[in-house]
Design a protein around this motif. Structure first.
Motif, PDB file in Angstrom:
ATOM      1  N   UNK A  61       0.814  -1.203   0.000  1.00 42.37           N
ATOM      2  CA  UNK A  61       0.000   0.000   0.000  1.00 42.37           C
ATOM      3  C   UNK A  61       0.850   1.257   0.000  1.00 42.37           C
ATOM      4  N   UNK A  62       2.101   1.123  -0.395  1.00 41.86           N
ATOM      5  CA  UNK A  62       3.050   2.235  -0.367  1.00 41.86           C
ATOM      6  C   UNK A  62       2.900   3.074  -1.629  1.00 41.86           C
ATOM      7  N   UNK A  63       2.535   4.365  -1.542  1.00 37.54           N
ATOM      8  CA  UNK A  63       2.358   5.179  -2.738  1.00 37.54           C
ATOM      9  C   UNK A  63       3.641   5.394  -3.511  1.00 37.54           C
ATOM     10  N   UNK A  64       4.804   5.263  -2.855  1.00 36.26           N
ATOM     11  CA  UNK A  64       6.064   5.402  -3.579  1.00 36.26           C
ATOM     12  C   UNK A  64       6.417   4.120  -4.319  1.00 36.26           C
ATOM     13  N   UNK A 105       7.064  13.055  -3.753  1.00 32.40           N
ATOM     14  CA  UNK A 105       6.946  12.740  -5.171  1.00 32.40           C
ATOM     15  C   UNK A 105       7.446  11.312  -5.377  1.00 32.40           C
ATOM     16  N   UNK A 106       6.659  10.497  -6.068  1.00 27.57           N
ATOM     17  CA  UNK A 106       7.079   9.116  -6.279  1.00 27.57           C
ATOM     18  C   UNK A 106       7.966   9.022  -7.518  1.00 27.57           C
ATOM     19  N   UNK A 107       8.386   7.805  -7.826  1.00 23.67           N
ATOM     20  CA  UNK A 107       9.335   7.620  -8.926  1.00 23.67           C
ATOM     21  C   UNK A 107       8.703   7.795 -10.297  1.00 23.67           C
ATOM     22  N   UNK A 108       7.379   7.919 -10.334  1.00 26.48           N
ATOM     23  CA  UNK A 108       6.682   8.282 -11.568  1.00 26.48           C
ATOM     24  C   UNK A 108       6.413   9.780 -11.629  1.00 26.48           C
ATOM     25  N   UNK A 109       7.033  10.506 -10.691  1.00 24.23           N
ATOM     26  CA  UNK A 109       6.914  11.970 -10.598  1.00 24.23           C
ATOM     27  C   UNK A 109       5.483  12.420 -10.301  1.00 24.23           C
ATOM     28  N   UNK A 110       4.767  11.595  -9.550  1.00 25.13           N
ATOM     29  CA  UNK A 110       3.430  11.948  -9.096  1.00 25.13           C
ATOM     30  C   UNK A 110       3.473  12.341  -7.619  1.00 25.13           C
ATOM     31  N   UNK A 111       2.668  13.315  -7.239  1.00 25.44           N
ATOM     32  CA  UNK A 111       2.594  13.730  -5.837  1.00 25.44           C
ATOM     33  C   UNK A 111       1.720  12.737  -5.080  1.00 25.44           C
ATOM     34  N   UNK A 150      24.417  25.014 -11.971  1.00 29.13           N
ATOM     35  CA  UNK A 150      23.362  24.206 -12.573  1.00 29.13           C
ATOM     36  C   UNK A 150      22.089  24.299 -11.754  1.00 29.13           C
ATOM     37  N   UNK A 151      20.988  23.913 -12.348  1.00 34.88           N
ATOM     38  CA  UNK A 151      19.695  23.867 -11.664  1.00 34.88           C
ATOM     39  C   UNK A 151      19.037  22.540 -11.968  1.00 34.88           C
ATOM     40  N   UNK A 152      18.668  21.798 -10.925  1.00 32.16           N
ATOM     41  CA  UNK A 152      17.894  20.582 -11.105  1.00 32.16           C
ATOM     42  C   UNK A 152      16.513  20.823 -10.521  1.00 32.16           C
ATOM     43  N   UNK A 153      15.501  20.394 -11.248  1.00 33.06           N
ATOM     44  CA  UNK A 153      14.136  20.685 -10.846  1.00 33.06           C
ATOM     45  C   UNK A 153      13.816  20.046  -9.498  1.00 33.06           C
ATOM     46  N   UNK A 154      13.070  20.787  -8.685  1.00 33.55           N
ATOM     47  CA  UNK A 154      12.604  20.266  -7.399  1.00 33.55           C
ATOM     48  C   UNK A 154      11.333  19.449  -7.582  1.00 33.55           C
ATOM     49  N   UNK A 155      10.543  19.837  -8.557  1.00 33.15           N
ATOM     50  CA  UNK A 155       9.309  19.142  -8.910  1.00 33.15           C
ATOM     51  C   UNK A 155       9.038  19.455 -10.381  1.00 33.15           C
ATOM     52  N   UNK A 156       8.304  18.586 -11.061  1.00 30.40           N
ATOM     53  CA  UNK A 156       8.154  18.740 -12.510  1.00 30.40           C
ATOM     54  C   UNK A 156       7.096  19.764 -12.902  1.00 30.40           C
ATOM     55  N   UNK A 204      17.062   8.532 -12.032  1.00 27.15           N
ATOM     56  CA  UNK A 204      15.811   9.237 -11.820  1.00 27.15           C
ATOM     57  C   UNK A 204      16.048  10.724 -12.109  1.00 27.15           C
ATOM     58  N   UNK A 205      15.019  11.447 -12.532  1.00 25.40           N
ATOM     59  CA  UNK A 205      15.249  12.805 -13.032  1.00 25.40           C
ATOM     60  C   UNK A 205      15.448  13.884 -11.985  1.00 25.40           C
ATOM     61  N   UNK A 206      14.984  13.662 -10.749  1.00 27.19           N
ATOM     62  CA  UNK A 206      15.131  14.682  -9.712  1.00 27.19           C
ATOM     63  C   UNK A 206      15.550  14.005  -8.410  1.00 27.19           C
ATOM     64  N   UNK A 207      15.796  14.809  -7.377  1.00 24.87           N
ATOM     65  CA  UNK A 207      16.179  14.273  -6.075  1.00 24.87           C
ATOM     66  C   UNK A 207      14.938  13.714  -5.387  1.00 24.87           C
TER      67      UNK A 207
END
Length: 551
Positions: A34-37, A89-95, A451-457, A538-541
């Motif tokens: 049941x883990x959303x991540x 944010x999960x590994x599919x970049x969903x909140x 450089x800048x890496x996105x915090x969220x998409x 993965x694309x972000x931290x």
């Protein structure tokens, strides 16, 4: 967030750093069903079961482990494993929910404000076993806002939409009026108007929960062994030597599979350490990329690569000479042959940036065009500027993070192009990371590579945060009323297509004004041991160490 050169990326290009500074996930073997991540479920309900090996990574000493102060990728890499917030944010970049038991109830109020009501999970615990309460959340967010008056450069950028937050960050109040504790397990957060990206901002470390008792008992040193809520605990931090994280077996989203993660901080040849079986993951530099890409080399079978949502760039202080003249900035941009650098110097390890927003980011515009390499036009622009010529520019200095005798190869190539194509001699200054960021936030740098890496998409995280004239993250001092108008309109635009179009329009204006020279989009290159499972780009931290298995 800034990536090192501002933090944990590198020198003009972030080759593989995200690989060996960040531990990446991707395997579904950890956590509960049941883990959303971990939406695909999988085994791992037995905390730390079957683990008999450590995960060994290379890392760096973080600038800070205080979530309220974090603004760089290197610090955030550890912070997301030690702490958590209401959502993540999960590994599919969903909140998805983290400390919250579900996504919030959202109510639009008669005065145009919007209220998010969260219920805290009953099994959400600090590392010492104390349950997380709504007051812990309120205290943590309010503390971050108060630090925005002095030491937090990120507080207002990420919490400023909450009603009353800017009053606190600007010193006009002590309490954020939009934060309300409803009961022991319920908190409401009211923002000034409906904004599509607000929940994403709550995934940033500024909204992470800290232990008030620990913070106030030891204000100066509590981060040496923080009592967080994340999947890992800090058990040891020896400066310039190592950091050891240990699995939090009571973690509410499912215990990590790997028992310990060792970050080795001492330096040395990363690939040599990898081949000597001292590391499980190693970033690849330009010196070794052809080797690992060759199918004849044994390391080729262990080589991984993938894009991340980041961009490297050169930034100008638009408030100080000579970069207060856009024609000078444009001349510097058009005298760099980025294609040649990517091909010859960087060996095609990273794609040339066609703009500010990168591929994979919602709103990315494949038709966007950065200022083209045109040395003749660059000289003409310099002559047309108020400074008239190279000799009229005065002393020009670019600053980067570092301590070596020489600049990085990409930086050297750029300096040579400015010399040959513009006749401008640019000196280079190197400084350690903490001083660099402090000078950057205070507007002391004339020109800098970073450089800048996105915090969220979401494009708001780069176009608004870094270029709106009133943003405290606007480190170039850039100001264009038309850009301000577009991003202000985008903040409350509810139609996603229209909202992205507004950011794209702003992006093109920014490119022409040239407060930045976008250089390259990020791509990770690394090798990983065959017995390490679930380590993927993965694309972000993200908090992902708990998905990795060491067999």
């Amino acid at each position: 967030m800034t990536s090192n050169p501002r933090g944990f990326l590198f020198s003009i290009i972030f080759i593989g750093v995200a690989a060996f500074m960040m531990a990446c996930g991707g395997d579904d073997s950890g956590g509960g069903g049941n883990d959303p991540l971990n939406p695909n479920g999988g085994s791992g309900s037995n905390p730390g079961a079957g683990v008999d090996a450590d995960l060994r990574l290379v890392g760096g000493d973080p600038i800070t482990l205080d979530p309220a102060l974090a603004g760089d990728e290197g610090s955030a890499t550890y912070i997301v494993e030690l702490f958590g917030g209401l959502v993540t944010i999960d590994r599919n970049l969903q909140i998805v929910p983290d400390l919250a038991e579900a996504m919030p109830q959202v109510t639009t109020n008669a005065d145009g404000t919007q209220t998010y009501t969260f219920k805290i999970r009953r099994d959400a615990l600090f590392h010492d076993g104390r349950p997380v309460t709504a007051e812990d959340v309120r205290y943590s967010l309010n503390r971050t806002a108060k630090l925005g008056q002095t030491t937090s450069a990120t507080a207002e950028a990420y919490l400023g939409d909450i009603v009353g937050a800017r009053d606190v960050t600007r010193g006009r109040a002590d309490e954020v009026s939009g934060l309300k504790v409803v009961d022991n397990s319920t908190i409401s957060i009211t923002i000034d108007s409906p904004k599509a990206y607000f929940l994403a901002k709550l995934t940033y470390p500024t909204a992470f929960v800290v232990d008030k008792q620990q913070v106030e008992a030891n204000p100066r040193n509590w981060t040496r062994k923080p009592n967080g809520t994340g999947p890992f605990k800090m058990v040891e931090w020896r400066l310039n030597e190592r950091i050891i994280l240990e699995a939090n077996n009571r973690y509410h989203l499912g215990a990590p599979t790997v028992g310990r993660v060792l970050f080795l901080l001492a330096g040395g040849s990363v690939l040599t350490q990898y081949e000597n079986d001292e590391l499980d993951v190693a970033g690849i530099s330009t010196l070794d990329i052809e080797r690992v890409q060759s199918t004849r080399d044994p390391l080729n079978a262990e080589y991984k690569t993938g894009p991340n949502l980041s961009v490297s760039y050169i930034g100008f202080n638009t408030k100080t000479p000579p970069f207060d003249d856009p024609k000078v900035r444009q001349a510097f941009a058009m005298s760099i042959d980025r294609d040649q650098i990517a091909r010859v110097v960087l060996k095609n390890m990273a794609p040339v940036a066609n703009g500010i927003m990168m591929p994979g980011l919602p709103g990315y515009n494949a038709q966007s065009k950065a200022l083209a390499f045109d040395p003749a036009r660059a000289k003409q622009l310099l002559a047309e500027s108020k400074y008239g010529s190279a000799t009229g520019l005065g002393t020009v200095t670019i600053t980067e993070i570092g301590g070596g005798a020489n600049a990085g190869v990409a930086t050297q190539a750029i300096l040579e192009m400015w010399r040959n194509n513009l006749g401008v001699e640019v000196s280079i200054a190197q400084t350690e990371a903490a001083s660099f960021f402090d000078d950057l936030d205070r507007g002391r740098l004339q020109m800098f590579d970073i450089g800048w890496i996105m915090d969220y998409p979401d494009p708001e995280d780069i176009i608004d945060l870094l270029f709106h004239s009133t943003s405290r993250q606007n480190n170039t001092g850039y100001s264009n009323p038309q850009v301000d108008s577009l991003v202000t309109q985008a903040r409350t635009e509810q139609d996603q297509t229209k909202r992205f179009q507004l950011y794209q329009q702003a992006e093109q204006m920014i490119i022409q004004d040239a407060p930045w020279i976008p250089l390259f989009f990020g791509r990770d290159h690394y090798v990983v041991k065959p017995n390490v499972k679930g380590y993927e780009p993965l694309p972000i931290v993200l908090p992902r160490l708990r998905y990795i298995t060491v067999e």
